[in-house]
Design a protein around this motif. Structure first.
Motif, short mmCIF file in Angstrom:
data_model
loop_
_atom_site.label_atom_id
_atom_site.label_comp_id
_atom_site.label_asym_id
_atom_site.label_seq_id
_atom_site.Cartn_x
_atom_site.Cartn_y
_atom_site.Cartn_z
N PRO A 1 64.65 -76.93 78.97
CA PRO A 1 63.57 -77.52 78.17
C PRO A 1 64.15 -78.40 77.06
CG PRO A 1 63.78 -75.18 77.68
CD PRO A 1 64.73 -75.48 78.81
N PHE A 2 63.53 -79.55 76.85
CA PHE A 2 64.02 -80.54 75.90
C PHE A 2 63.12 -80.53 74.68
CE2 PHE A 2 64.65 -84.84 74.21
CZ PHE A 2 66.03 -84.92 74.23
N LYS A 3 63.73 -80.29 73.52
CA LYS A 3 62.99 -80.24 72.26
C LYS A 3 63.80 -81.01 71.23
CE LYS A 3 60.94 -76.95 69.05
NZ LYS A 3 60.75 -75.53 68.73
N LYS A 4 63.15 -81.96 70.57
CA LYS A 4 63.89 -82.80 69.63
C LYS A 4 62.96 -83.34 68.55
CE LYS A 4 67.19 -86.55 69.52
NZ LYS A 4 68.05 -87.41 70.33
N THR A 5 63.50 -83.45 67.33
CA THR A 5 62.81 -84.16 66.26
C THR A 5 63.43 -85.55 66.18
OG1 THR A 5 62.34 -82.15 65.01
CG2 THR A 5 62.31 -84.22 63.79
N VAL A 6 62.61 -86.55 66.32
CA VAL A 6 63.06 -87.94 66.29
C VAL A 6 62.67 -88.54 64.95
CG1 VAL A 6 62.75 -90.23 67.31
CG2 VAL A 6 62.78 -88.19 68.78
N LYS A 7 63.66 -89.07 64.22
CA LYS A 7 63.39 -89.73 62.94
C LYS A 7 63.51 -91.23 63.13
CE LYS A 7 64.16 -86.36 59.45
NZ LYS A 7 64.59 -86.13 58.10
N PHE A 8 62.41 -91.91 62.87
CA PHE A 8 62.40 -93.36 62.95
C PHE A 8 62.96 -93.94 61.66
CE2 PHE A 8 59.00 -92.49 66.06
CZ PHE A 8 59.44 -93.28 67.11
N GLU A 9 63.97 -94.79 61.79
CA GLU A 9 64.59 -95.45 60.63
C GLU A 9 63.83 -96.74 60.34
OE1 GLU A 9 67.21 -94.29 58.81
OE2 GLU A 9 67.22 -92.49 60.07
N HIS A 10 63.44 -96.92 59.08
CA HIS A 10 62.72 -98.14 58.75
C HIS A 10 63.70 -99.28 58.51
CE1 HIS A 10 63.75 -97.24 54.56
NE2 HIS A 10 63.38 -98.46 54.28
N ILE A 11 63.20 -100.48 58.73
CA ILE A 11 63.98 -101.67 58.45
C ILE A 11 63.14 -102.57 57.55
CG2 ILE A 11 65.41 -101.65 60.53
CD1 ILE A 11 63.49 -103.63 61.79
N ILE A 12 63.82 -103.33 56.74
CA ILE A 12 63.12 -104.23 55.83
C ILE A 12 63.19 -105.63 56.42
CG2 ILE A 12 63.06 -105.20 53.51
CD1 ILE A 12 64.44 -102.57 52.59
N PRO A 13 62.06 -106.20 56.78
CA PRO A 13 62.10 -107.55 57.35
C PRO A 13 62.51 -108.56 56.29
CG PRO A 13 59.84 -106.85 57.01
CD PRO A 13 60.71 -105.67 56.67
N PRO A 14 63.14 -109.63 56.69
CA PRO A 14 63.54 -110.64 55.70
C PRO A 14 62.32 -111.31 55.10
CG PRO A 14 63.93 -111.43 57.93
CD PRO A 14 63.52 -110.01 58.04
N THR A 15 62.46 -111.70 53.85
CA THR A 15 61.37 -112.43 53.19
C THR A 15 61.43 -113.89 53.63
OG1 THR A 15 62.74 -113.03 51.30
CG2 THR A 15 61.55 -110.93 51.15
N LEU A 16 60.39 -114.63 53.36
CA LEU A 16 60.38 -116.06 53.69
C LEU A 16 61.49 -116.80 52.95
CD1 LEU A 16 56.56 -116.88 53.82
CD2 LEU A 16 58.17 -116.77 55.72
N GLU A 17 61.76 -116.39 51.71
CA GLU A 17 62.82 -117.01 50.93
C GLU A 17 64.18 -116.78 51.59
OE1 GLU A 17 60.51 -114.93 49.42
OE2 GLU A 17 59.28 -116.57 48.68
N GLU A 18 64.41 -115.54 52.09
CA GLU A 18 65.68 -115.24 52.77
C GLU A 18 65.81 -116.04 54.06
OE1 GLU A 18 66.47 -110.62 51.40
OE2 GLU A 18 65.10 -111.03 53.06
N ILE A 19 64.71 -116.19 54.77
CA ILE A 19 64.75 -116.97 56.01
C ILE A 19 65.03 -118.44 55.69
CG2 ILE A 19 63.34 -117.82 57.93
CD1 ILE A 19 61.91 -115.06 57.88
N ASN A 20 64.37 -118.96 54.67
CA ASN A 20 64.56 -120.37 54.31
C ASN A 20 65.96 -120.66 53.79
OD1 ASN A 20 62.00 -121.13 55.07
ND2 ASN A 20 61.12 -120.81 53.03
N SER A 21 66.57 -119.69 53.10
CA SER A 21 67.90 -119.93 52.53
C SER A 21 69.02 -119.59 53.51
CB SER A 21 68.08 -119.12 51.24
OG SER A 21 68.10 -117.73 51.56
N SER A 22 68.68 -119.07 54.66
CA SER A 22 69.69 -118.70 55.64
C SER A 22 70.34 -119.94 56.23
CB SER A 22 69.05 -117.86 56.76
OG SER A 22 69.97 -117.65 57.79
#
Length: 124
Positions: free
Chosen positions: A92-113
């Motif tokens: 039997p398979f039993k697991k707690t899965v933790k989703f890691e959040h990510i921070i999307p880039p802001t428009l300023e970060e995209i424009n300055s890339s």
């Protein structure tokens, strides 16, 4: 003859230790002798982030493997997907899965890339 039943229990949480409700889960198996996979079932976890399933032999490929892919989204954050290949031997398979959040880039970060080239210019 009754098929053997395999118990699968997943508890989905965010990395801030909150329940991840209504996670979309896809179960699939490899296609024998070919590249690719076939979807066996699509299910949704409950409002507490819990998914309990009883699986039969039909869920597994010829090697006895099953792949689980889960997605979680909410309006406040983006989360990385969960993906795992498991075998019948792990049940039997039993697991707690933790989703890691990510921070999307802001428009300023995209424009300055510098990795995004400027749009093409029309010659004068």
């Amino acid at each position: 003859m009754a098929q053997k039943q395999y118990s699968l229990k997943l508890h989905f949480m965010t990395d801030s230790n909150e329940a991840a409700p209504h996670v979309q889960v896809t179960l699939f198996k490899n296609i024998e002798g070919k590249e690719g996979a076939v979807i066996v079932n699509k299910v949704t976890a409950d409002e507490k982030g819990i998914l309990n399933l009883k699986l039969s032999d039909d869920y597994f490929d010829k090697t006895g493997s099953l792949t689980i892919q889960a997605y979680y989204y909410n309006k406040d954050a983006y989360y990385l997907d969960y993906y795992e290949k498991i075998s019948k031997k792990q049940f039997p398979f039993k697991k707690t899965v933790k989703f890691e959040h990510i921070i999307p880039p802001t428009l300023e970060e995209i424009n300055s890339s510098s990795s995004i080239p400027p749009p093409p210019m029309v010659p004068k």
